[in-house]
Scaffold this motif. Structure first.
Motif, PDB file in Angstrom:
ATOM      1  N   ARG A  90     -16.418  -2.606   3.880  1.00 36.09           N
ATOM      2  CA  ARG A  90     -15.573  -1.694   3.109  1.00 36.09           C
ATOM      3  C   ARG A  90     -16.194  -0.306   3.102  1.00 36.09           C
ATOM      4  O   ARG A  90     -17.406  -0.165   3.011  1.00 36.09           O
ATOM      5  N   PRO A  99     -15.701   3.866   1.465  1.00 39.22           N
ATOM      6  CA  PRO A  99     -14.966   4.669   0.480  1.00 39.22           C
ATOM      7  C   PRO A  99     -14.076   5.725   1.119  1.00 39.22           C
ATOM      8  O   PRO A  99     -13.271   6.351   0.434  1.00 39.22           O
ATOM      9  N   PRO A 109     -15.940   9.607   1.051  1.00 37.42           N
ATOM     10  CA  PRO A 109     -14.573  10.109   1.222  1.00 37.42           C
ATOM     11  C   PRO A 109     -14.636  11.451   1.941  1.00 37.42           C
ATOM     12  O   PRO A 109     -15.633  12.169   1.844  1.00 37.42           O
TER      13      PRO A 109
END
Lengths: 250, 406
Positions: B149, B151, B206
């Motif tokens: 995963r 961000p 991000p």
């Protein structure tokens, strides 16, 4: 182009062919909704999984044999069930063995059946649907082989040449309804269909051919050579005088 | 399928291995790039795809969904099959281990016609032999592995200049706090500057604004450069510039993931900079000692030779055990360096380096090798007898014949 919101709806017949797979991926990456028709259900469902991950909004499949003309109506009904179809791509076809076609009239007729007759049958139904919805694009994979008959593959060439002429007429008719007809003429593409042929520098990858086809369809080109360099090559070949051309061994 | 091929066969993907592990002189290559379909991705981030799918294509599909490959190498032009066959590693080895550590299953086609699903619990011997197995155990049809995963599609990167190997080791001690770490090292620096370079470390982050589309090479090198374009003087000048770039010793910023992970992919056919004779890449790993002893000796040997080392990369591998019998990554320091090929004398230098690596109990990476001796191979990969028993009788490669057969 479709003015409505929502994903582009694309019907592909012969969808598991190497070239059609790449066209389908180009549409999937842009979020299109795909309806795939082909003979082998397992390969269709494999293609559907691949295209869904690559970004297709939705993928439907239909196992279908283009030679079974009586099933065409059902296929077209299903493909249009969800609303207007923006693009229909006919990508089915088979490369016959020229030598066998010369020995057997059955082989020759079979080659015409899959590459010409079945396509005409399906196009007859599709054309009326597109004409009625007054928009969209019908794209059909013909071939450079249809531009001039050569001793090495004139049965296949005759089928594709006949198809190209059919599409000219259809384009003329549907133009008045706002429907585009795109004749796609690939040269040599390195696919399972040409696996028996020795490869040379004129061969391109299915990916390159598929991306070029996607661009040609979206640009609503009338006739597109795939890739572009076949246009001057075929211009030359079609302009050679017949009394000279017949002496060549092509 | 293999019945009408007389010679030995070897699957090939992108052909990005530097040496002869992806070649099969006198035999046949099976082009696996046609095995290019995705098969599925579940909510837990387990992805399954055919072996010819490129890592770059996977990123294109999974990054927008908030996932990332568990391990990426220095180029996105690598197939999944190649990633397994070389048990590739990346800048996150210290935390994630090698690619093989994230593989849950794959299917192997053997020349006997069998199709075998291999995992840590099924066909275990073949699973361990195929990971890092250089394609010799059969044709990998598809691979299933775990994604991680993230961000967002960016990487928060920190760039730190270090003046020598001691400073490198001090910074490397902070590795566990960062997901990715790697250092560029000036292989021509000597004396007090030996092992100087620039440390890059980063973590997924991000990325504000629009996500840039995956990039094609910005430009390509259109022809082979003159053979002497890269020489000790030009590389030394380039290295000095690279080392001093930016006035500050440290800088931080967030960048898209592609330029961080795949800087060389921006230059198509960069290998042509080395001229028609090309270069040899050399990557070794050696157990770490307090002062980086063996790496110091290797760097010093390279810097004081007449050879022209181009790009040098230094990283500390983590403690994770690699799952493959022939896996290269193991705890210690790894150094990779391109050396312009100048004939026998270049080979002599690399043979000397092999000696240092053997004495230290280290290994040289087969994916980047074109010249290691059979004795060196056996010393670097002590599990080779167990591996050889799993090799498919119809599969072979130029590398394998060089280090094993005949």
């Amino acid at each position: 182009m479709s003015a409505e919101a929502g994903p582009r709806r694309v019907l592909i017949v012969g969808a598991t062919s190497a070239i059609a797979t790449e066209v389908a991926r180009a549409y999937a990456e842009r979020g299109a909704s795909l309806f795939l028709a082909g003979r082998n259900p397992e390969r269709l469902s494999n293609a559907a999984a691949d295209l869904a991950l690559r970004g297709a909004a939705r993928v439907e499949t239909a196992a279908f044999d283009v030679l079974a003309h009586e099933s065409h109506g059902d296929l077209v009904t299903r493909a249009f069930a969800g609303g207007p179809v923006d693009v229909a791509l006919l990508a089915h076809g088979a490369l016959p063995d020229q030598a066998r076609c010369q020995q057997s009239s059955g082989e020759a007729v079979d080659a015409l059946a899959v590459n010409f007759t079945a396509t005409v049958a399906l196009l007859t139904l599709l054309a009326n649907r597109f004409e009625a919805q007054r928009r969209g694009t019908i794209a059909v994979i013909s071939s450079v082989a249809g531009d001039r008959g050569r001793q090495s593959n004139y049965v296949y060439g005759a089928a594709k040449g006949g198809l190209s002429v059919f599409l000219q007429g259809l384009r003329n008719r549907l133009h008045h309804s706002g429907v585009s007809v795109v004749t796609l003429k690939p040269g040599f593409v390195n696919t399972p269909m040409t696996s028996a042929m020795p490869k040379n520098r004129l061969f391109v990858t299915p990916r390159r051919a598929g991306r070029a086809i996607h661009r040609a369809i979206e640009a609503r080109r009338d006739v597109a050579y795939i890739p572009w360099f076949w246009r001057p090559v075929m211009a030359l070949i079609t302009h050679l005088p017949e009394r000279f051309f017949k002496r060549l061994r092509l | 399928m293999l019945a009408n091929i007389a010679e030995s066969v070897l699957a090939t993907g992108c052909g990005r291995s530097y040496g002869d592990s992806c070649l099969n002189e006198g035999g046949a290559l099976l082009d696996a790039t046609g095995l290019d379909r995705f098969m599925g991705l579940d909510d837990a981030g387990v992805i399954r795809c055919e072996a010819g799918v490129m890592l770059g294509e996977i990123l294109q599909v999974v990054v927008p969904r908030g996932w990332f490959l568990p391990v990426v190498p220095g180029t996105k032009w690598v197939t999944v099959g190649g990633a397994v066959a070389n048990d590739i590693h990346g800048k996150n080895h210290h935390r994630a281990g090698s690619f093989g550590a994230h593989v849950t299953r794959f299917e192997l086609y053997r020349s006997s016609g069998e199709r075998l699903v291999c995992s840590p619990t099924e066909n275990r011997e073949l699973f361990a032999a195929t990971i890092g197995g250089l394609g010799l155990t059969g044709l990998i049809l598809w691979v299933e592995f775990r994604l991680q995963r993230i961000p967002g599609p960016g990487v928060a990167v920190e760039r730190i200049r270090f003046a020598n190997l001691a400073e490198f080791l001090a910074i490397a001690a902070e590795d566990p706090a960062h997901e990715y770490t790697v250092a560029w090292v000036d292989c021509l620096a000597r004396g007090r500057s030996l092992g100087r370079g620039v440390y890059f470390r980063g973590s997924h982050a991000p990325l504000p604004g629009r996500v840039p589309p995956p990039s094609a090479p910005r430009f390509r090198i259109p022809f082979d450069a003159p053979g002497r374009l890269l020489n000790r003087a030009t590389v030394s000048a380039f290295n000095a510039m690279q080392y001093r770039r930016g006035l500050r010793k440290r800088s931080k910023r967030t960048v898209p993931h592609e330029p961080f992970f795949f800087p060389l992919d921006a230059i198509g056919e960069w290998n042509r900079l080395y001229g028609a004779r090309g270069f040899l890449q050399y990557q070794c790993v050696v157990p770490e000692t307090q002062d980086g002893g063996v790496i110091r000796a290797i760097l010093s040997r390279v810097a004081s030779s007449r050879e022209t080392p181009g790009l040098g990369v230094l990283k500390r591998f983590g403690p994770a055990a690699s799952p493959g019998l022939l896996s290269f990554p193991r705890p210690g320091l790894t150094l990779a360096v391109d050396v312009a090929f100048r004939g026998r004398r270049t080979l002599d230098l690399l043979d000397q380096l092999d000696g240092l690596v053997r004495d230290a109990g280290g290994a040289v990476y087969p994916a980047k090798d074109a010249r290691m001796s059979r004795e060196s191979f056996r010393s670097f990969f002590p599990a080779w007898p167990a591996f050889a028993r799993q090799v498919d009788p119809r599969f072979s490669s130029s590398f394998w014949r060089r280090v094993h057969v005949g």
